[in-house]
Enzyme design. Sequence first.
Site, PDB file in Angstrom:
ATOM      1  N   GLN A 120      51.349  19.392 -22.763  1.00 38.64           N
ATOM      2  CA  GLN A 120      49.904  19.216 -22.819  1.00 38.64           C
ATOM      3  C   GLN A 120      49.303  20.037 -23.959  1.00 38.64           C
ATOM      4  O   GLN A 120      48.515  19.523 -24.759  1.00 38.64           O
ATOM      5  CB  GLN A 120      49.283  19.651 -21.475  1.00 38.64           C
ATOM      6  CG  GLN A 120      47.791  19.519 -21.441  1.00 38.64           C
ATOM      7  CD  GLN A 120      47.346  18.067 -21.461  1.00 38.64           C
ATOM      8  OE1 GLN A 120      47.814  17.271 -20.660  1.00 38.64           O
ATOM      9  NE2 GLN A 120      46.463  17.709 -22.383  1.00 38.64           N
ATOM     10  N   ARG A 165      49.372  12.953 -26.323  1.00 37.49           N
ATOM     11  CA  ARG A 165      50.546  13.247 -25.492  1.00 37.49           C
ATOM     12  C   ARG A 165      51.697  12.344 -25.926  1.00 37.49           C
ATOM     13  O   ARG A 165      52.845  12.782 -26.058  1.00 37.49           O
ATOM     14  CB  ARG A 165      50.233  12.998 -24.002  1.00 37.49           C
ATOM     15  CG  ARG A 165      49.247  13.968 -23.368  1.00 37.49           C
ATOM     16  CD  ARG A 165      49.832  15.347 -23.155  1.00 37.49           C
ATOM     17  NE  ARG A 165      51.040  15.324 -22.348  1.00 37.49           N
ATOM     18  CZ  ARG A 165      51.072  15.298 -21.010  1.00 37.49           C
ATOM     19  NH1 ARG A 165      49.943  15.329 -20.315  1.00 37.49           N
ATOM     20  NH2 ARG A 165      52.227  15.288 -20.356  1.00 37.49           N
ATOM     21  N   HIS A 214      52.369  24.060 -18.661  1.00 36.24           N
ATOM     22  CA  HIS A 214      52.303  22.632 -19.030  1.00 36.24           C
ATOM     23  C   HIS A 214      52.412  22.531 -20.559  1.00 36.24           C
ATOM     24  O   HIS A 214      51.441  22.193 -21.241  1.00 36.24           O
ATOM     25  CB  HIS A 214      50.977  22.054 -18.524  1.00 36.24           C
ATOM     26  CG  HIS A 214      50.925  20.561 -18.470  1.00 36.24           C
ATOM     27  ND1 HIS A 214      51.996  19.749 -18.784  1.00 36.24           N
ATOM     28  CD2 HIS A 214      49.907  19.712 -18.128  1.00 36.24           C
ATOM     29  CE1 HIS A 214      51.641  18.483 -18.630  1.00 36.24           C
ATOM     30  NE2 HIS A 214      50.386  18.434 -18.241  1.00 36.24           N
ATOM     31  N   ASP A 243      39.790  22.558 -16.849  1.00 34.52           N
ATOM     32  CA  ASP A 243      40.788  21.840 -16.051  1.00 34.52           C
ATOM     33  C   ASP A 243      40.329  21.925 -14.590  1.00 34.52           C
ATOM     34  O   ASP A 243      39.425  22.712 -14.260  1.00 34.52           O
ATOM     35  CB  ASP A 243      42.168  22.514 -16.240  1.00 34.52           C
ATOM     36  CG  ASP A 243      43.285  21.805 -15.492  1.00 34.52           C
ATOM     37  OD1 ASP A 243      43.107  20.642 -15.074  1.00 34.52           O
ATOM     38  OD2 ASP A 243      44.371  22.425 -15.311  1.00 34.52           O
TER      39      ASP A 243
HETATM   40  N1  NVA Z   1      46.262  22.166 -13.502  1.00 36.86           N
HETATM   41  C1  NVA Z   1      46.450  20.768 -13.197  1.00 36.86           C
HETATM   42  C2  NVA Z   1      46.888  20.009 -14.413  1.00 36.86           C
HETATM   43  C3  NVA Z   1      47.109  18.542 -14.229  1.00 36.86           C
HETATM   44  C4  NVA Z   1      47.597  17.866 -15.475  1.00 36.86           C
HETATM   45  C5  NVA Z   1      47.461  20.628 -12.083  1.00 36.86           C
HETATM   46  O1  NVA Z   1      48.478  21.331 -12.117  1.00 36.86           O
HETATM   47  O2  NVA Z   1      47.234  19.840 -11.168  1.00 36.86           O
HETATM   48  N1   CP Z   2      47.387  15.751 -18.175  1.00 40.75           N
HETATM   49  C1   CP Z   2      48.391  15.308 -17.427  1.00 40.75           C
HETATM   50  O1   CP Z   2      49.491  15.847 -17.411  1.00 40.75           O
HETATM   51  O2   CP Z   2      48.104  14.191 -16.676  1.00 40.75           O
HETATM   52  P1   CP Z   2      48.970  13.588 -15.486  1.00 40.75           P
HETATM   53  O3   CP Z   2      48.987  14.605 -14.385  1.00 40.75           O
HETATM   54  O4   CP Z   2      48.270  12.317 -15.113  1.00 40.75           O
HETATM   55  O5   CP Z   2      50.367  13.339 -15.995  1.00 40.75           O
END
Ligand code: NVA
Ligand code: CP
Length: 307
Positions: A133, A290, A130, A222
Amino acid sequence: MKKDFLAITDLSREEILQTFELTSVLKEKTRRREAHPILAGHTLAMIFAKPSARTRISFETGMFQLGGHALYLSPQDIGIGKREAIKDIARVISRYNDLIMARLFDHAHIEELARFASVPVINGLTDYNHPCQIMADAFTILEQRGRIEDLKIVFIGDGNNVAHSWINFAARIPIHLVICTPPGYEPDEKTVQRAREAGLSRIELTHDPREAVQQADVLYTDVWASMGQEQEAEQRKKIFQPYQLNMALVKLAGPDVLVMHCLPAHRGEEITDEVMESEHAIVFDEAENRLHVQKAIMVKLLGKEPH
Ligand code: NVA
Ligand code: CP
């Protein structure tokens, strides 16, 4: 040659720092409500195979503020790799739009998308990482502390996509990164090995949260079950309980520690209400950033930096 942003390691240290500089400029313009139509006439296609709040809202709003337009394409619209081959949709979208942002399951799919697209592709999260992020998170730490180099950042929870992007960040910027997970939930070995080989950062893996948080500058957590792992959620709740970011753990770190979470948070699971509402938490600053950092990323990928 077009450039993509699929992982933090797609950027050099210089490029990361330049992106942060541009982020500050764009954030200030936004704060002052000063028009900055740097991407006027440009369009961004946003492909989502998973749900999202922050990623969709911040990219769509950011593109509007830059004078461009963003299109939201839901899982029903594209059905990437199902309704249509990735290499076909990549080339179709490249004929309409100047940029693609995609949130997909399989990381190999975003790599394929980028390979066949003739326009830059931005990773809005995959099962593997990600990067947007962590760019926003690192920028937030810089704002709060005035520096990020050599700070101790402790990620507690699942060795997941967000953890992988922190490890990739450590391959470019020197930090002291501790990833604290239950046994069996460690991050990807190859990612850790590559980051260690970069020789910049101290990267530790541990299973002991009380030990991990000592002298931390930042505590990060997370969700325990990521999108796509919903069927494991109940089992994970038991395994991850000792890794909950609660006030007892925060206190062990010290009075000035910052608490971060990419959100959405499951209050009462990986983080308590009390910690989320405490003075340590800067989760809404990171959510805001973001917007600013992704605007900088889009401007830079299109080579439109203001001079
Ligand atoms: N680790 C989480 C992050 C969400 C922004 C997911 O992949 O669901
Ligand atoms: N942190 C993040 O990516 O949030 P969303 O899954 O809501 O986009």
